[in-house]
Design an enzyme around this catalytic site. Structure first.
Site, short mmCIF file in Angstrom:
data_model
loop_
_atom_site.label_atom_id
_atom_site.label_comp_id
_atom_site.label_asym_id
_atom_site.label_seq_id
_atom_site.Cartn_x
_atom_site.Cartn_y
_atom_site.Cartn_z
N THR A 186 15.50 53.74 56.57
CA THR A 186 14.88 52.47 56.91
C THR A 186 13.94 52.76 58.10
OG1 THR A 186 16.59 51.93 58.50
CG2 THR A 186 16.92 51.15 56.27
N GLU A 331 17.49 49.11 51.35
CA GLU A 331 18.91 49.08 51.01
C GLU A 331 19.17 48.58 49.60
OE1 GLU A 331 17.55 48.14 53.80
OE2 GLU A 331 18.83 48.52 55.55
N LYS A 444 13.20 29.90 67.55
CA LYS A 444 14.12 28.78 67.79
C LYS A 444 13.53 27.89 68.86
CE LYS A 444 17.86 31.66 66.31
NZ LYS A 444 17.58 33.07 66.54
N TRP A 449 14.70 25.57 63.92
CA TRP A 449 14.08 26.84 63.56
C TRP A 449 12.69 26.62 63.00
CZ3 TRP A 449 18.01 30.68 60.93
CH2 TRP A 449 19.08 30.89 61.81
P1 ADP Z 1 11.92 48.10 56.88
O1 ADP Z 1 10.46 47.77 56.73
O2 ADP Z 1 12.63 47.25 57.85
O3 ADP Z 1 12.29 49.51 56.91
P2 ADP Z 1 12.14 47.57 54.15
O4 ADP Z 1 10.86 48.26 53.86
O5 ADP Z 1 13.31 47.84 53.36
O6 ADP Z 1 12.60 47.77 55.55
O7 ADP Z 1 11.82 46.04 54.25
C1 ADP Z 1 12.72 45.05 53.87
C2 ADP Z 1 12.35 43.75 54.48
O8 ADP Z 1 10.98 43.43 54.25
C3 ADP Z 1 13.10 42.59 53.90
O9 ADP Z 1 14.39 42.50 54.45
C4 ADP Z 1 12.20 41.43 54.28
O10 ADP Z 1 12.40 41.02 55.62
C5 ADP Z 1 10.83 42.03 54.17
N1 ADP Z 1 10.24 41.67 52.89
C6 ADP Z 1 10.16 42.42 51.78
N2 ADP Z 1 9.52 41.76 50.81
C7 ADP Z 1 9.18 40.54 51.31
C8 ADP Z 1 8.51 39.38 50.80
N3 ADP Z 1 8.00 39.34 49.58
N4 ADP Z 1 8.39 38.32 51.62
C9 ADP Z 1 8.87 38.33 52.86
N5 ADP Z 1 9.51 39.39 53.40
C10 ADP Z 1 9.65 40.49 52.65
#
Ligand code: ADP
Length: 547
Positions: A186, A331, A444, A449
């Site tokens: 991640t 994940e 918040k 929210w």
């Molecule tokens: P990170 O960028 O934190 O390493 P990921 O690439 O796995 O992790 O990103 C996952 C996160 O990206 C999701 O938990 C969500 O917050 C955000 N995300 C993914 N797709 C969307 C979407 N279509 N709209 C809003 N948020 C999104």
């Protein structure tokens, strides 16, 4: 009584064997680091993936050991996807957009044994290889005569020499489908990154699901261009689903600018593309400036962060391209939901359909989801109540690599375990989920929210706004108040007062941002998403008006 069907394990090698046998002449086209276009078929991928497997056997690399890549989307990377995992080793796709120290930390944590890298990343590898304690073999993804000289990297060999010495005959081993196949860290915006360790089974089930009509709808008639990098959650699983369906694959290599992507789409008759919103913004800007049209592109899946409504509109109305809004995470391999309409929606007026399309979508079979309040109590699916989004399913992590961070799962009152996504969402009566925020980005204000995504979506609907990020700023009375940080489109003007006026009637008064801050650029993370943590740091001395 057990069923009497064959118990064939679900293995990644079966994907490339299938593609070779049934779609052997389907093309894989890549723009190479060298700048030229490379073209071959699934038959060739399969033969060379077997050479990769033989090369790893020749090194006596044990099953389960990690083979890392630092590479763009391209054919050699695809061969490694199948050759490494198919032979029982674990493919570890490193993200080249991270800092050298972070990459070294991750490679050491993963205990990578081999690193295969595109020659564009040579300076990066030179910067961190001295800190890597486990990598025994460095492989440059190039021809033997292109091997960088005096690289300072001990034992560096070229990929072509490495696999060229091997036979293309190989018998893919059979093993437990729960065996680890690949891993992805991640982005670790807080603390050290953690790795999702995918299995052959989770990858194959995800590949089946991703190809479904209401998911990515992939077929042997498609030419797919994954702009989403193969180091970003396996390009959302597209390489696997493409092999499963026999779709043509088109890889952009290092050329991710609007012009290069557009040319490749047109030349290769791309019907389907996938990427994060920031990449599509570049493409649309290029198209608009040149008055260009798509002649073959039909659908594009957009995810990774919320797709602004204005982008869905532009693709749909100006270019006739259907946008599929997707949500997922590292994940989750990564697909969780995808937004397509149901039969009962087909006769709705266009604006009603659009309201649905803006949501992140319905759960894909295999993924279950729910929203819960602060006490873990399930909230109603009424499209209004919002809470923490929990998921479960066969391609959702159970725990992180090496048990980092402890048990991530939460047990409900029935003993069922769920993965808390860190996202806050609503779910409506038809099962459409909508992300209101990441829990750490929620604003918040006075006990209520405010969704930063809603505030951003309104800003980017303004014709002069290229990009917008909404963050909360401490407020003595309200706790936090939203401001919107904006990048203007080149040559366009808008004042803070005009933009604030633009919010009127589009959101409740108390949700409107208190201020607009114009910047030249919003910091982007390693996967092209807006980095709000960095933005908060940059604006740490910022003071709200009237406080
Ligand atoms: P990170 O960028 O934190 O390493 P990921 O690439 O796995 O992790 O990103 C996952 C996160 O990206 C999701 O938990 C969500 O917050 C955000 N995300 C993914 N797709 C969307 C979407 N279509 N709209 C809003 N948020 C999104």
């Amino acid at each position: 009584m057990l069923g009497l069907m064959q118990n064939e394990p679900l293995l990644i090698s079966s994907l490339i064997e299938f593609a070779e046998r049934h779609h052997g002449d389907a093309e894989i086209v890549s723009r190479r680091v060298e700048g030229d276009i490379h073209r071959y078929t699934y038959k060739d991928v399969a033969a060379r993936a077997r050479q990769v497997a033989n090369a790893l056997d020749a090194m006596k690399l044990p099953q389960g050991d990690r083979v890392a890549t630092l590479a763009w989307n391209g054919y050699r990377h695809l061969e490694l996807y199948f050759g490494v995992s198919g032979s029982g080793r674990v493919l570890h796709t490193l993200n080249p957009r991270l800092a050298p120290e972070q990459i070294a930390w991750i490679a050491n944590h993963a205990e990578d044994q081999v690193l295969c890298f595109d020659t564009t990343f040579l300076p990066l590898v030179q910067a961190f290889h001295g800190k890597c304690t486990t990598i025994k073999q460095y492989v440059a993804l190039c021809d033997a005569d292109k091997l960088p000289k005096d690289s300072g990297i001990p034992g560096l060999i070229s990929y072509e020499a490495w696999i060229g010495a091997q036979s293309s005959t190989y018998h893919w081993p059979s093993f437990d489908e729960n065996t680890a196949s690949s891993m992805c860290y991640t982005s670790g915006t807080t603390g050290h990154p953690k790795a999702a360790l995918y299995s052959h089974r989770s990858t194959l089930l995800h590949a089946y699901a991703a190809a479904l009509p209401d998911v990515m709808c992939l077929s042997a008639r498609d030419a797919i261009l994954p702009v989403v990098p193969m180091f970003h959650v396996n390009a959302w699983g597209i390489p696997y689903s493409a092999a499963m369906t026999g779709a043509k694959l088109v890889f952009p290599g290092p050329a991710m600018d609007g012009k290069s992507i557009y040319e490749l789409m047109e030349n290769e008759k791309v019907s389907y593309a996938a990427g994060v919103p920031t990449v599509w913004q570049m493409l649309l800007t290029h198209m608009k400036a040149g008055g260009l049209r798509f002649s073959t592109l039909k659908r594009t899946v957009i995810g990774g962060s919320a797709c602004p409504p204005a982008m869905i509109d532009t693709f749909n109305e100006e270019y006739g391209v259907e946008v599929l809004h997707a949500w997922g995470m590292t994940e989750m391999s990564p697909l969780g939901t995808l937004c397509t309409l149901k039969n009962k929606h087909l006769d709705l007026p266009a604006d009603e359909k659009m309201k649905i399309r803006l949501k992140q979508g319905r759960a894909i079979f295999g993924v279950d989801m729910k929203i819960v309040d602060a006490d873990g109590k399930e909230l109603p699916w009424d499209g209004v109540a919002f809470g923490d989004l929990y998921v479960r399913g066969p391609w959702v992590v159970r725990e992180y690599f090496k048990g980092e961070g402890g048990n991530p799962l939460v047990k409900d009152e029935n003993g069922v375990e769920w993965f808390p996504t860190g996202d806050v969402a609503t779910i409506d009566a038809d099962g459409y989920m909508q992300i209101t925020d990441r829990s750490k980005d929620v604003i918040k204000s006075g006990g209520e929210w405010i969704s930063s995504i809603d505030i951003e979506n309104i800003a980017v609907a303004h014709p002069a706004v290229a990009m917008a990020a909404c963050i909360g700023i401490r407020h003595p009375k309200w706790d936090e108040r939203p401001i919107v940080v904006v990048v203007k489109k080149p040559g366009m003007e808008v004042t803070a007062a005009e933009l604030l006026k633009f919010y009127e009637g589009k959101t409740a008064k108390w949700q409107m941002p208190d201020d607009v801050v114009f910047v030249d650029a919003i910091p982007l993370g390693a996967t092209g998403k807006m980095l709000k943590t960095k933005l908060r740091e940059i604006l740490k001395d910022y003071k709200l008006p009237n406080t």
